[in-house]
Design a protein around this motif. Structure first.
Motif, PDB file in Angstrom:
ATOM      1  N   GLU A  96       0.417  15.442  -0.458  1.00 20.38           N
ATOM      2  CA  GLU A  96      -0.165  15.106  -1.044  1.00 20.38           C
ATOM      3  C   GLU A  96      -1.440  14.662  -0.992  1.00 20.38           C
ATOM      4  O   GLU A  96      -2.380  14.493  -2.376  1.00 20.38           O
ATOM      5  CB  GLU A  96       0.670  14.002  -1.610  1.00 20.38           C
ATOM      6  CG  GLU A  96       1.740  13.892  -1.778  1.00 20.38           C
ATOM      7  CD  GLU A  96       3.102  12.556  -2.132  1.00 20.38           C
ATOM      8  OE1 GLU A  96       4.057  12.465  -2.238  1.00 20.38           O
ATOM      9  OE2 GLU A  96       1.823  11.341  -1.091  1.00 20.38           O
ATOM     10  N   TYR A  97      -1.468  14.248  -0.198  1.00 21.71           N
ATOM     11  CA  TYR A  97      -3.362  13.770   0.026  1.00 21.71           C
ATOM     12  C   TYR A  97      -4.445  15.019   0.140  1.00 21.71           C
ATOM     13  O   TYR A  97      -5.162  15.210  -0.704  1.00 21.71           O
ATOM     14  CB  TYR A  97      -3.960  13.768   1.938  1.00 21.71           C
ATOM     15  CG  TYR A  97      -5.169  13.667   1.305  1.00 21.71           C
ATOM     16  CD1 TYR A  97      -5.905  12.089   1.503  1.00 21.71           C
ATOM     17  CD2 TYR A  97      -6.160  14.060   2.522  1.00 21.71           C
ATOM     18  CE1 TYR A  97      -7.258  12.367   1.610  1.00 21.71           C
ATOM     19  CE2 TYR A  97      -6.909  14.111   2.533  1.00 21.71           C
ATOM     20  CZ  TYR A  97      -7.878  13.081   2.401  1.00 21.71           C
ATOM     21  OH  TYR A  97      -8.781  12.563   2.508  1.00 21.71           O
ATOM     22  N   LYS A  98      -3.205  16.313   0.756  1.00 21.64           N
ATOM     23  CA  LYS A  98      -4.420  17.159   0.748  1.00 21.64           C
ATOM     24  C   LYS A  98      -4.782  18.324  -0.582  1.00 21.64           C
ATOM     25  O   LYS A  98      -5.482  17.799  -1.914  1.00 21.64           O
ATOM     26  CB  LYS A  98      -3.475  18.653   0.937  1.00 21.64           C
ATOM     27  CG  LYS A  98      -4.125  18.581   2.990  1.00 21.64           C
ATOM     28  CD  LYS A  98      -2.929  19.806   3.283  1.00 21.64           C
ATOM     29  CE  LYS A  98      -3.082  19.687   5.030  1.00 21.64           C
ATOM     30  NZ  LYS A  98      -2.596  20.476   5.428  1.00 21.64           N
ATOM     31  N   ALA A  99      -3.515  17.970  -1.997  1.00 24.72           N
ATOM     32  CA  ALA A  99      -3.332  18.051  -3.375  1.00 24.72           C
ATOM     33  C   ALA A  99      -4.556  17.038  -3.950  1.00 24.72           C
ATOM     34  O   ALA A  99      -4.732  17.705  -4.883  1.00 24.72           O
ATOM     35  CB  ALA A  99      -2.107  18.127  -3.730  1.00 24.72           C
ATOM     36  N   ALA A 100      -4.801  15.839  -4.040  1.00 19.51           N
ATOM     37  CA  ALA A 100      -5.514  15.166  -4.501  1.00 19.51           C
ATOM     38  C   ALA A 100      -6.339  15.506  -3.954  1.00 19.51           C
ATOM     39  O   ALA A 100      -8.080  15.545  -4.859  1.00 19.51           O
ATOM     40  CB  ALA A 100      -5.530  13.712  -4.089  1.00 19.51           C
ATOM     41  N   VAL A 101      -7.888  15.886  -3.153  1.00 17.72           N
ATOM     42  CA  VAL A 101      -8.579  16.581  -1.693  1.00 17.72           C
ATOM     43  C   VAL A 101      -8.333  18.265  -2.982  1.00 17.72           C
ATOM     44  O   VAL A 101     -10.064  18.076  -3.766  1.00 17.72           O
ATOM     45  CB  VAL A 101      -8.312  16.557  -0.578  1.00 17.72           C
ATOM     46  CG1 VAL A 101      -9.911  17.464  -0.690  1.00 17.72           C
ATOM     47  CG2 VAL A 101      -8.572  15.350  -0.277  1.00 17.72           C
TER      48      VAL A 101
ATOM     49  N   VAL B 147       0.687  -0.777   0.063  1.00 13.54           N
ATOM     50  CA  VAL B 147      -0.082  -0.574   0.357  1.00 13.54           C
ATOM     51  C   VAL B 147       0.933   1.344  -0.183  1.00 13.54           C
ATOM     52  O   VAL B 147       1.646   1.183   0.280  1.00 13.54           O
ATOM     53  CB  VAL B 147      -1.383  -0.337   1.312  1.00 13.54           C
ATOM     54  CG1 VAL B 147      -1.453   1.541   1.268  1.00 13.54           C
ATOM     55  CG2 VAL B 147      -1.563  -1.839   0.933  1.00 13.54           C
ATOM     56  N   PRO B 148       0.890   2.058  -1.041  1.00 16.06           N
ATOM     57  CA  PRO B 148       1.431   3.040  -0.848  1.00 16.06           C
ATOM     58  C   PRO B 148       0.990   4.247   0.272  1.00 16.06           C
ATOM     59  O   PRO B 148       0.144   4.300   0.292  1.00 16.06           O
ATOM     60  CB  PRO B 148       1.257   3.977  -2.485  1.00 16.06           C
ATOM     61  CG  PRO B 148       0.154   3.147  -2.360  1.00 16.06           C
ATOM     62  CD  PRO B 148      -0.065   2.025  -2.196  1.00 16.06           C
ATOM     63  N   THR B 149       2.327   4.561   0.313  1.00 20.70           N
ATOM     64  CA  THR B 149       2.411   5.964   1.552  1.00 20.70           C
ATOM     65  C   THR B 149       2.409   7.287   1.121  1.00 20.70           C
ATOM     66  O   THR B 149       2.770   7.799  -0.174  1.00 20.70           O
ATOM     67  CB  THR B 149       3.445   5.602   2.907  1.00 20.70           C
ATOM     68  OG1 THR B 149       4.910   5.725   1.949  1.00 20.70           O
ATOM     69  CG2 THR B 149       3.658   4.232   3.135  1.00 20.70           C
ATOM     70  N   VAL B 150       1.017   7.777   1.679  1.00 22.49           N
ATOM     71  CA  VAL B 150       0.676   8.982   0.825  1.00 22.49           C
ATOM     72  C   VAL B 150       1.406  10.506   2.296  1.00 22.49           C
ATOM     73  O   VAL B 150       0.720   9.860   3.514  1.00 22.49           O
ATOM     74  CB  VAL B 150      -0.390   9.067   0.910  1.00 22.49           C
ATOM     75  CG1 VAL B 150      -1.142  10.824   0.365  1.00 22.49           C
ATOM     76  CG2 VAL B 150      -1.366   8.335  -0.523  1.00 22.49           C
ATOM     77  N   THR B 151       1.747  11.081   2.140  1.00 22.84           N
ATOM     78  CA  THR B 151       2.089  12.236   2.983  1.00 22.84           C
ATOM     79  C   THR B 151       0.838  13.027   2.793  1.00 22.84           C
ATOM     80  O   THR B 151       0.532  13.279   2.210  1.00 22.84           O
ATOM     81  CB  THR B 151       3.016  12.951   2.379  1.00 22.84           C
ATOM     82  OG1 THR B 151       2.762  14.303   1.449  1.00 22.84           O
ATOM     83  CG2 THR B 151       4.663  12.164   2.471  1.00 22.84           C
TER      84      THR B 151
ATOM     85  N   HIS C 141      -6.046   7.190  -0.638  1.00 25.32           N
ATOM     86  CA  HIS C 141      -5.105   6.408   0.146  1.00 25.32           C
ATOM     87  C   HIS C 141      -5.054   7.841   1.192  1.00 25.32           C
ATOM     88  O   HIS C 141      -4.826   9.020   0.317  1.00 25.32           O
ATOM     89  CB  HIS C 141      -3.342   6.241  -0.210  1.00 25.32           C
ATOM     90  CG  HIS C 141      -3.823   4.653  -1.077  1.00 25.32           C
ATOM     91  ND1 HIS C 141      -3.977   3.732  -0.689  1.00 25.32           N
ATOM     92  CD2 HIS C 141      -3.898   5.112  -2.393  1.00 25.32           C
ATOM     93  CE1 HIS C 141      -3.917   2.635  -1.504  1.00 25.32           C
ATOM     94  NE2 HIS C 141      -3.756   3.379  -2.270  1.00 25.32           N
ATOM     95  N   VAL C 142      -5.507   7.273   2.525  1.00 30.19           N
ATOM     96  CA  VAL C 142      -5.405   8.869   3.723  1.00 30.19           C
ATOM     97  C   VAL C 142      -4.677   8.675   4.754  1.00 30.19           C
ATOM     98  O   VAL C 142      -4.284   7.139   5.125  1.00 30.19           O
ATOM     99  CB  VAL C 142      -6.725   8.816   4.029  1.00 30.19           C
ATOM    100  CG1 VAL C 142      -6.919   9.564   5.337  1.00 30.19           C
ATOM    101  CG2 VAL C 142      -7.835   8.873   2.703  1.00 30.19           C
ATOM    102  N   PRO C 143      -3.587   9.713   4.855  1.00 32.91           N
ATOM    103  CA  PRO C 143      -2.812   9.525   5.992  1.00 32.91           C
ATOM    104  C   PRO C 143      -3.341   9.489   7.097  1.00 32.91           C
ATOM    105  O   PRO C 143      -4.731   9.763   7.246  1.00 32.91           O
ATOM    106  CB  PRO C 143      -1.885  10.625   5.956  1.00 32.91           C
ATOM    107  CG  PRO C 143      -2.602  11.333   4.807  1.00 32.91           C
ATOM    108  CD  PRO C 143      -3.406  10.994   3.952  1.00 32.91           C
TER     109      PRO C 143
END
Length: 144
Positions: free
Chosen positions: A63-68, A56-60, A95-97
């Motif tokens: 990166e999550y904020k940018a995707a949202v 499972v890839p780790t997401v910072t 994927h959610v940190p």
């Protein structure tokens, strides 16, 4: 002659308790395996190798904020079920940190209310808008 037959009978009698105890343990193991099957079956299953494991890839958090934000950049704020459903489906796949899990759950709930309610159910749309406003207060980076 009698002495030999007595010896054979006593040696057979000595093995009887051992056999009964062994069969009792086998029966107990069978019952345990029946009612706790997943635990027992894992004992006999081969362990996955490194190549078989799912990574499972780790997401910072950034990166999550940018995707949202990219999902919500195409989202129509008006109660529009197709737009809300598309944003909902995209958000579910992210994927959610760990630090953003509560935000993610709140966001999914609000989008779900918009996608399910639509223009017919204005109460759900108003509730979703209140949730988005509350999320914006708690997370200033989040804008619609």
């Amino acid at each position: 002659m009698n002495g030999g037959s007595l010896m054979d009978e006593s040696s057979q009698r000595n093995w009887f308790p051992v056999i009964v105890v062994g069969l009792t343990f086998c029966l107990a193991f069978a019952f345990y395996a029946k009612f706790h099957g997943e635990d027992v079956s894992s004992w006999f299953r081969a362990r996955p190798t490194e190549t078989e494991r799912v990574v499972v890839p780790t997401v910072t958090e950034d990166e999550y904020k940018a995707a949202v934000m990219s999902i919500f950049a195409t989202f129509d704020v008006a109660p529009n079920p197709p737009s809300a459903k598309k944003a909902y489906d995209s958000l579910i796949l992210l994927h959610v940190p760990a630090t953003m899990q509560q935000f993610h759950i709140d966001c999914v709930i609000a989008l779900g209310k918009l996608a399910a309610g639509g223009p017919q159910n204005l109460d759900d749309a108003a509730d979703a808008r209140e949730r988005f406003d509350a999320m914006h207060l708690q997370y200033p980076w989040f804008t619609l």
